[in-house]
Design an enzyme around this catalytic site. Structure first.
Site, PDB file in Angstrom:
ATOM      1  N   ARG A 104       2.987  -0.521  11.363  1.00 14.76           N
ATOM      2  CA  ARG A 104       2.020  -1.508  10.585  1.00 14.76           C
ATOM      3  C   ARG A 104       1.237  -2.696  10.928  1.00 14.76           C
ATOM      4  O   ARG A 104       1.981  -3.523  10.867  1.00 14.76           O
ATOM      5  CB  ARG A 104       2.522  -0.981   9.489  1.00 14.76           C
ATOM      6  N   THR A 108      -3.753  -6.593  10.035  1.00 17.25           N
ATOM      7  CA  THR A 108      -5.047  -5.869   9.430  1.00 17.25           C
ATOM      8  C   THR A 108      -4.317  -4.864   8.061  1.00 17.25           C
ATOM      9  O   THR A 108      -4.526  -4.480   7.530  1.00 17.25           O
ATOM     10  CB  THR A 108      -5.607  -4.637   9.962  1.00 17.25           C
ATOM     11  N   ASP A 200      11.877  -5.392   4.757  1.00 11.99           N
ATOM     12  CA  ASP A 200      11.453  -4.619   6.040  1.00 11.99           C
ATOM     13  C   ASP A 200      12.862  -3.221   6.608  1.00 11.99           C
ATOM     14  O   ASP A 200      13.810  -3.886   7.051  1.00 11.99           O
ATOM     15  CB  ASP A 200      11.151  -5.985   6.882  1.00 11.99           C
ATOM     16  N   ASP A 203      13.259  -3.115   9.866  1.00 14.58           N
ATOM     17  CA  ASP A 203      14.941  -4.459  10.474  1.00 14.58           C
ATOM     18  C   ASP A 203      15.493  -4.673  10.175  1.00 14.58           C
ATOM     19  O   ASP A 203      16.252  -4.076  10.767  1.00 14.58           O
ATOM     20  CB  ASP A 203      13.641  -5.817   9.958  1.00 14.58           C
TER      21      ASP A 203
HETATM   22  O1  LIG Z   1       2.571   1.723   3.403  1.00 12.19           O
HETATM   23  P1  LIG Z   1       2.275   1.200   4.522  1.00 12.19           P
HETATM   24  O2  LIG Z   1       1.651  -0.070   4.465  1.00 12.19           O
HETATM   25  O3  LIG Z   1       1.704   2.056   5.540  1.00 12.19           O
HETATM   26  O4  LIG Z   1       2.874   0.433   5.458  1.00 12.19           O
HETATM   27  C1  LIG Z   1       4.767   1.804   5.363  1.00 12.19           C
HETATM   28  C2  LIG Z   1       5.305   1.360   7.328  1.00 12.19           C
HETATM   29  O5  LIG Z   1       5.204   0.178   7.379  1.00 12.19           O
HETATM   30  C3  LIG Z   1       7.094   0.387   7.627  1.00 12.19           C
HETATM   31  O6  LIG Z   1       6.801   0.599   8.693  1.00 12.19           O
HETATM   32  P2  LIG Z   1       6.613  -1.172   9.621  1.00 12.19           P
HETATM   33  O7  LIG Z   1       5.204  -0.817  10.144  1.00 12.19           O
HETATM   34  O8  LIG Z   1       7.155  -2.160   9.570  1.00 12.19           O
HETATM   35  O9  LIG Z   1       7.404   0.383  11.176  1.00 12.19           O
HETATM   36  P3  LIG Z   1       8.899  -0.118  11.791  1.00 12.19           P
HETATM   37  O10 LIG Z   1       9.234   1.225  10.641  1.00 12.19           O
HETATM   38  O11 LIG Z   1       8.596   0.387  13.278  1.00 12.19           O
HETATM   39  O12 LIG Z   1       9.285  -0.666  11.076  1.00 12.19           O
HETATM   40  C4  LIG Z   1       7.948   1.069   6.503  1.00 12.19           C
HETATM   41  O13 LIG Z   1       8.475   1.906   7.273  1.00 12.19           O
HETATM   42  C5  LIG Z   1       6.561   2.114   6.301  1.00 12.19           C
HETATM   43  O14 LIG Z   1       6.124   3.286   8.162  1.00 12.19           O
HETATM   44  O1  LIG Z   2       7.853  -3.606   2.015  1.00 12.39           O
HETATM   45  C1  LIG Z   2       7.873  -2.574   2.959  1.00 12.39           C
HETATM   46  C2  LIG Z   2       6.593  -2.164   3.233  1.00 12.39           C
HETATM   47  C3  LIG Z   2       5.893  -2.434   3.844  1.00 12.39           C
HETATM   48  N1  LIG Z   2       7.354  -1.955   5.291  1.00 12.39           N
HETATM   49  C4  LIG Z   2       8.541  -2.210   4.876  1.00 12.39           C
HETATM   50  O2  LIG Z   2       9.293  -1.626   5.699  1.00 12.39           O
HETATM   51  N2  LIG Z   2       8.627  -2.606   3.576  1.00 12.39           N
HETATM   52 MG   LIG Z   3       9.417  -2.804   9.651  1.00 14.66          MG
END
Ligand SMILES: O=P(O)(O)OC[C@H]1O[C@H](OP(=O)(O)OP(=O)(O)O)[C@H](O)[C@@H]1O
Ligand SMILES: O=c1cc[nH]c(=O)[nH]1
Ligand SMILES: [Mg+2]
Length: 209
Positions: A104, A108, A200, A203
């Site tokens: 994400r 944006t 997150d 993370d």
């Molecule tokens: O519903 P949304 O607003 O799209 O957000 C949710 C997304 O954000 C996080 O991923 P992230 O982009 O942090 O990637 P990661 O799993 O690599 O940390 C989570 O695991 C989802 O995939």
């Molecule tokens: O709260 C949140 C939103 C998006 N992605 C995450 O990992 N946590």
């Molecule tokens: Mg993430």
């Protein structure tokens, strides 16, 4: 119309309280996410088709019910979805695993695709998309669109924590997809994070940032 199920089992809620706690370190966080995912697998497979078979017990022959051999696929959204795969596989060991890489964009909040590898017969499989977090819903909705473009027809989404905004986004765009969550939280904050949420997920699983 999508069916939205909040799986509020005491064991799930208990483990979720540890998962949310910011003092929980990566090792325990990973273990707990795996355990909750296993419990969610129980719920998401509740309506799988069954068939009757004859079984010889030590006493007599009897009719039993077994899974009707529906082929399954588990598709984690990278990275955080990876944390849910082993828990799901422990109950559905014959499932194939596809991977969709999306992150994400921090500004944006739009999902950016960077990887996709799916079982070649994905169109014939019952697909379970897994991602711990359903925030704006953009990532899950895009992953499901991608799966449909590759021919997948029967798709379910399993998340640990969802914001109401994310559920609305996915169910508006994909009314044929049922959604299973352990908790529907209050809202998104100004940075698009789920409140109260868990921070997150990627993370915390992988010890980054
Ligand atoms: O519903 P949304 O607003 O799209 O957000 C949710 C997304 O954000 C996080 O991923 P992230 O982009 O942090 O990637 P990661 O799993 O690599 O940390 C989570 O695991 C989802 O995939
Ligand atoms: O709260 C949140 C939103 C998006 N992605 C995450 O990992 N946590
Ligand atoms: Mg993430």
């Amino acid at each position: 119309m999508s069916k939205v199920t909040e799986v509020s089992h005491p064991l799930i809620l208990h483990k979720l309280a540890y998962i949310r706690n910011k003092e929980t370190g990566a090792k325990d966080f990973r273990q707990l996410v795996e355990e909750v995912s296993m419990l969610m697998a129980y719920e998401v497979t509740r309506d799988l088709p069954m068939e009757e078979v004859d079984v010889q017990t030590p006493i007599c022959t009897t009719k039993c019910k077994m899974l009707a051999g529906k082929k399954m696929a588990i598709v984690p959204i990278l990275r955080a979805g990876l944390g849910m795969v082993d828990g799901m596989l422990s109950l559905i060991p014959a499932a194939k695993v596809g991977h969709i890489g999306l992150y994400r964009d921090e500004e944006t909040l739009q999902p950016v695709e960077y990887f996709c590898k799916l079982p070649q017969d994905i169109a014939e499989r019952e697909v379970i998309v897994v991602d711990p977090m359903l925030a704006t819903g953009g990532s899950s909705a895009d992953a499901i669109t991608l799966l449909k473009k590759r021919g997948a027809k029967n798709i379910r989404l399993v998340c640990l924590i969802a914001a109401p905004e994310g559920i609305k986004c996915v169910t508006d765009k994909h009314p044929d997809v049922d959604v299973y969550v352990a908790s529907i939280d209050e809202k998104l904050n100004e940075n698009g994070y789920i409140v109260p949420g868990l921070g997150d997920a990627g993370d915390r699983l992988f010890g980054t940032k």
